[in-house]
Scaffold this active site. Structure first.
Site, PDB file in Angstrom:
ATOM      1  N   GLY A 200     -40.635  -8.586 -11.250  1.00  0.00           N
ATOM      2  CA  GLY A 200     -40.246  -9.841 -10.623  1.00  0.00           C
ATOM      3  C   GLY A 200     -39.357  -9.538  -9.446  1.00  0.00           C
ATOM      4  N   PRO A 202     -36.146  -9.207  -6.912  1.00  0.00           N
ATOM      5  CG  PRO A 202     -35.537  -7.950  -5.054  1.00  0.00           C
ATOM      6  CD  PRO A 202     -36.553  -8.913  -5.539  1.00  0.00           C
ATOM      7  N   GLY A 203     -32.976  -9.591  -8.522  1.00  0.00           N
ATOM      8  CA  GLY A 203     -31.946 -10.567  -8.862  1.00  0.00           C
ATOM      9  C   GLY A 203     -32.373 -11.651  -9.818  1.00  0.00           C
ATOM     10  CB  THR A 204     -35.544 -12.671 -11.324  1.00  0.00           C
ATOM     11  OG1 THR A 204     -36.089 -11.360 -11.390  1.00  0.00           O
ATOM     12  CG2 THR A 204     -36.030 -13.361 -10.076  1.00  0.00           C
ATOM     13  N   GLY A 205     -32.871 -11.159 -12.966  1.00  0.00           N
ATOM     14  CA  GLY A 205     -32.309 -10.922 -14.295  1.00  0.00           C
ATOM     15  C   GLY A 205     -33.076  -9.935 -15.142  1.00  0.00           C
ATOM     16  CB  THR A 207     -30.626  -5.199 -14.935  1.00  0.00           C
ATOM     17  OG1 THR A 207     -31.335  -4.712 -13.808  1.00  0.00           O
ATOM     18  CG2 THR A 207     -29.762  -4.110 -15.497  1.00  0.00           C
ATOM     19  CD  GLU A 423     -49.267 -24.742  -3.406  1.00  0.00           C
ATOM     20  OE1 GLU A 423     -50.234 -24.552  -4.177  1.00  0.00           O
ATOM     21  OE2 GLU A 423     -49.060 -24.034  -2.403  1.00  0.00           O
ATOM     22  CG  HIS A 426     -54.421 -25.615  -3.110  1.00  0.00           C
ATOM     23  ND1 HIS A 426     -55.502 -25.286  -2.344  1.00  0.00           N
ATOM     24  CD2 HIS A 426     -53.343 -25.090  -2.487  1.00  0.00           C
ATOM     25  CE1 HIS A 426     -55.094 -24.587  -1.285  1.00  0.00           C
ATOM     26  NE2 HIS A 426     -53.769 -24.458  -1.348  1.00  0.00           N
ATOM     27  CG  ASP A 498     -54.718 -21.929   1.030  1.00  0.00           C
ATOM     28  OD1 ASP A 498     -54.487 -21.072   0.164  1.00  0.00           O
ATOM     29  OD2 ASP A 498     -54.046 -22.974   1.170  1.00  0.00           O
TER      30      ASP A 498
HETATM   31  P1  ADP Z   1     -32.544  -7.699 -11.424  1.00  0.00           P
HETATM   32  O1  ADP Z   1     -32.369  -6.539 -12.343  1.00  0.00           O
HETATM   33  O2  ADP Z   1     -33.726  -8.540 -11.752  1.00  0.00           O
HETATM   34  O3  ADP Z   1     -32.506  -7.350  -9.988  1.00  0.00           O
HETATM   35  P2  ADP Z   1     -30.027  -8.400 -12.522  1.00  0.00           P
HETATM   36  O4  ADP Z   1     -30.344  -8.479 -13.953  1.00  0.00           O
HETATM   37  O5  ADP Z   1     -29.393  -7.124 -12.072  1.00  0.00           O
HETATM   38  O6  ADP Z   1     -31.311  -8.671 -11.652  1.00  0.00           O
HETATM   39  O7  ADP Z   1     -29.135  -9.633 -12.112  1.00  0.00           O
HETATM   40  C1  ADP Z   1     -27.920  -9.494 -11.457  1.00  0.00           C
HETATM   41  C2  ADP Z   1     -26.924 -10.517 -11.944  1.00  0.00           C
HETATM   42  O8  ADP Z   1     -27.352 -11.826 -11.635  1.00  0.00           O
HETATM   43  C3  ADP Z   1     -26.781 -10.500 -13.441  1.00  0.00           C
HETATM   44  O9  ADP Z   1     -25.802  -9.600 -13.834  1.00  0.00           O
HETATM   45  C4  ADP Z   1     -26.386 -11.930 -13.754  1.00  0.00           C
HETATM   46  O10 ADP Z   1     -25.014 -12.136 -13.590  1.00  0.00           O
HETATM   47  C5  ADP Z   1     -27.099 -12.720 -12.696  1.00  0.00           C
HETATM   48  N1  ADP Z   1     -28.390 -13.220 -13.185  1.00  0.00           N
HETATM   49  C6  ADP Z   1     -29.606 -12.866 -12.728  1.00  0.00           C
HETATM   50  N2  ADP Z   1     -30.568 -13.524 -13.371  1.00  0.00           N
HETATM   51  C7  ADP Z   1     -29.978 -14.296 -14.285  1.00  0.00           C
HETATM   52  C8  ADP Z   1     -30.470 -15.211 -15.287  1.00  0.00           C
HETATM   53  N3  ADP Z   1     -31.781 -15.431 -15.438  1.00  0.00           N
HETATM   54  N4  ADP Z   1     -29.564 -15.842 -16.067  1.00  0.00           N
HETATM   55  C9  ADP Z   1     -28.256 -15.599 -15.901  1.00  0.00           C
HETATM   56  N5  ADP Z   1     -27.738 -14.762 -14.991  1.00  0.00           N
HETATM   57  C10 ADP Z   1     -28.569 -14.108 -14.173  1.00  0.00           C
HETATM   58 ZN    ZN Z   2     -52.602 -23.236  -0.209  1.00  0.00          ZN
HETATM   59 MG    MG Z   3     -31.664  -4.711 -11.692  1.00  0.00          MG
END
Ligand code: ADP
Ligand code: ZN
Ligand code: MG
Length: 609
Positions: A200, A202-205, A207, A423, A426, A498
């Protein structure tokens, strides 16, 4: 700290250490508190009968004598030729006298050794350290530097700390159950995946989710980053992988987490400049470990990447990373939940409505939202406020969005509306035409380069596709652009992908599938060209210009007809189109069940095309 500063610091530490040693040495000497006396004074004391102990070396005489007040004092003096000294000592009843070998050679050796040691120390400081800094600890060679997080009770991360990715959590639940009681799963004969790939943006959680799996199951969590395995020396990464798995097996049941798997797991290329031995060896070692270990041992490998597309296919084969869990950017509800999690420790004012903030932040991911809350708290502190108000939260949005990459994700309300209608177009066409794959989900949350998407999933494998089916698919592709035309009397760039797809399908119908009456059942495929020259370089056509013109005309006709048909469908069902778009604007994601509910509602113009 830059390397030079660091080196300077090292030097200072060395010199201080040396100084301390010297001082200590001096101290030891002075502890004995020997006083140096003349030989004549020594003889005098001897005659007076107060000397109690003498140690003689060819170059030095040391000893003790009783001084005034009953004190014992140490002395030393340098010997003179005195053949009767021993006799004299016996006569004056010195309690203990003895000889000692000349130790000067030893001192000399020690001093020389000292130089050797000093030389090596300096060499170490200057050369090895530098190598280490350049190549990231080349000398710790094959040891994995995986960080072990024994989940201490206080900071244990569980699924409660992760929001907005319920599907991923659900899929990972099974892994948690397994880690909690590996024996139970074995008894029932279930096969547990060895490797789980989280992918997914970056930053979606990702880790966070991996940590939560370990936290939920209460098992140790070993984490390493893929980039750590790519070192300057071939073989180091592979040995680190081995070490990491060994550590985890000892602690089993355990979770191994490899972040940035794409750093080592990129597809192996052959050809010009393709090979990267170190990475390849590391990747091979990971594959070997994955194949070699048995899930019986209770070790699960979780890896994360934001580029699943570049991964080596060997990694994704069954028995390796055979479970793929997508972690998408959160939707409206998810964003609100994430904001709530991070606002737990922040004092919010009465007007700080997080749902308003969630609504204003489409496209932001968990890490951005965590940052947003933090920024708002900082702002409130700077303004001496008692609590964070809506005002600070809104200002924090602008700050978090400030980066150029974020700006591009910022979608205005007007754009959002266009995307929603696109959307919905579609979706509506897909629902109205038979032979198209059912719509599984519609979303206006940006994902990669796409601003929104309509996800259609086939219900069954199909090996034959009819001409009507293909035409219907073309209509679905046209649906987005047509909806924009119909509703806004204006078209946008949003349909370029599209149209690209539709055009290539239509061309394929004409030139490769023989589906055009005007051209007939004949294949006008372009040469694939020499593999080594690359496909795009060597393209030639094996038909005349007149045929090319006819083909172009046919493609144009097919697309034109599909466009007209799509417009008709949309115009007839405009009320429904609006209903879907409004629902999308409200919720950002609409799933199949909700769509069915919308379609089931009696609407005046509803009719199949
Ligand atoms: P990734 O590994 O996908 O790049 P991380 O897990 O490192 O993202 O996310 C970084 C920080 O962002 C986490 O430590 C958390 O504080 C916050 N965070 C990201 N996604 C979520 C989530 N779904 N729910 C709560 N906090 C989140
Ligand atoms: Zn479209
Ligand atoms: Mg990460």
């Amino acid at each position: 700290m830059n390397p030079l500063q660091r080196m300077a610091k090292q030097l200072v530490i060395w010199f201080v250490g040396l100084a301390v040693l010297l001082a200590l040495f001096q101290n030891v000497k002075s502890v004995q508190q020997e006083s140096e006396i003349a030989y004549s004074a020594f003889k005098e004391k001897l005659r007076a009968g107060v000397v109690t102990e003498v140690t003689m070396r060819p170059d030095l005489i040391r000893g003790r004598f009783g001084a005034a007040g009953g004190k014992i004092e140490a002395f030393r003096t340098y010997p003179l030729p005195d053949p009767d000294l021993v006799k004299e000592m016996t006569e004056s009843k010195v309690a203990l006298y003895r000889g000692e070998p000349d130790k000067t050679w030893m001192t000399a050796l020690l001093i020389n050794l000292g130089w050797v040691v000093l030389f090596f120390a300096l060499w170490w400081v200057f050369v090895i350290r530098q190598v280490n800094m350049g190549g990231k600890q080349a000398l710790s060679f094959g040891k994995s530097r995986a960080k072990l997080n024994q989940n201490d009770k206080k900071k244990k991360i569980t699924f409660v700390d992760v929001a907005g990715c319920d599907e991923a959590k659900e899929e990972l639940q099974e892994i948690v159950l397994f880690l909690k009681d590996p024996a139970k799963f074995q008894r029932l004969g279930g096969r547990i995946p060895k490797g789980v790939l989280l992918y997914g943006p970056p930053g979606t959680g990702k880790t966070l989710l991996a940590k939560a799996v370990a936290g939920e199951a209460g098992v140790p969590f070993f984490s390493a980053s893929g980039s750590e395995f790519v070192e300057m020396f071939v073989g180091v990464g592979a040995s680190r992988v081995r070490d990491l798995f060994e550590q985890a097996k000892k602690a089993a049941p355990a979770v191994i987490f490899v972040d940035e798997l794409d750093a080592v797991g990129r597809a192996r290329f052959a050809g010009i400049g393709g090979g990267h031995d170190e990475r390849e060896q590391t990747l091979n070692q990971i594959l070997i470990e994955l194949d070699g270990f048995d899930t019986k041992e209770g070790v699960i490998l979780i890896a994360a990447t934001n580029r699943p597309d570049v991964l080596d296919p060997a990694l994704l084969r069954p028995g390796r990373f055979d479970r793929h869990v997508g972690v998408a950017a959160p939707d409206l509800r998810g964003r609100e939940a994430i904001l709530k999690i991070h606002a737990k420790d922040v004092k919010l004012g009465p007007d700080a409505d997080l749902s308003v903030i969630a609504r204003r932040t489409p496209g932001l991911v968990g890490a951005d939202l965590a940052n947003l809350i933090n920024e708002s708290a900082l702002l409130a502190v700077r303004r001496d406020k008692e609590a964070v108000s809506l005002h600070e939260l809104e200002e924090a949005i602008d700050r978090v969005m400030a980066g150029p990459s974020r700006k591009s994700r910022m979608i205005s309300d007007a754009e959002k509306k266009v995307i929603a209608y696109h959307e919905s177009g579609h979706t509506l066409v897909a629902k109205m035409l038979p032979g198209t794959d059912p719509v599984h989900k519609v979303s206006i949350i940006p994902r990669g380069p796409a601003l929104g998407y309509t996800l259609q999933l086939p219900t069954e494998d199909r090996y034959l596709t009819s001409k009507t089916d293909i035409l219907n698919r073309l209509c679905v592709l046209m649906g987005g652009r047509c909806a924009e035309e119909l509703v806004f009397s204006e078209i946008t760039t949003g349909a370029s992908d599209d149209l690209n797809k539709a055009t290539s399908y239509a061309r394929k119908m004409v030139t490769e599938l023989g589906m055009s009456e005007a051209i007939g059942p004949i294949i006008y495929k372009k040469d694939e060209g020499e593999v080594f020259l690359g496909r795009d370089i060597a393209r030639g056509q094996n038909y005349s210009d007149a045929t090319a013109q006819a083909i172009d005309a046919e493609v144009k006709r097919i697309l034109g007809e599909c466009h007209d048909k799509t417009r008709t469908i949309l115009a007839k069902n405009k009320a429904l189109l609006e209903a879907i778009a409004n629902r999308l604007l409200e919720k950002e994601v609409v799933d199949a069940a909700e769509l069915d509910a919308l379609f089931a509602r009696p609407l005046p113009q509803q009719a199949a095309a």
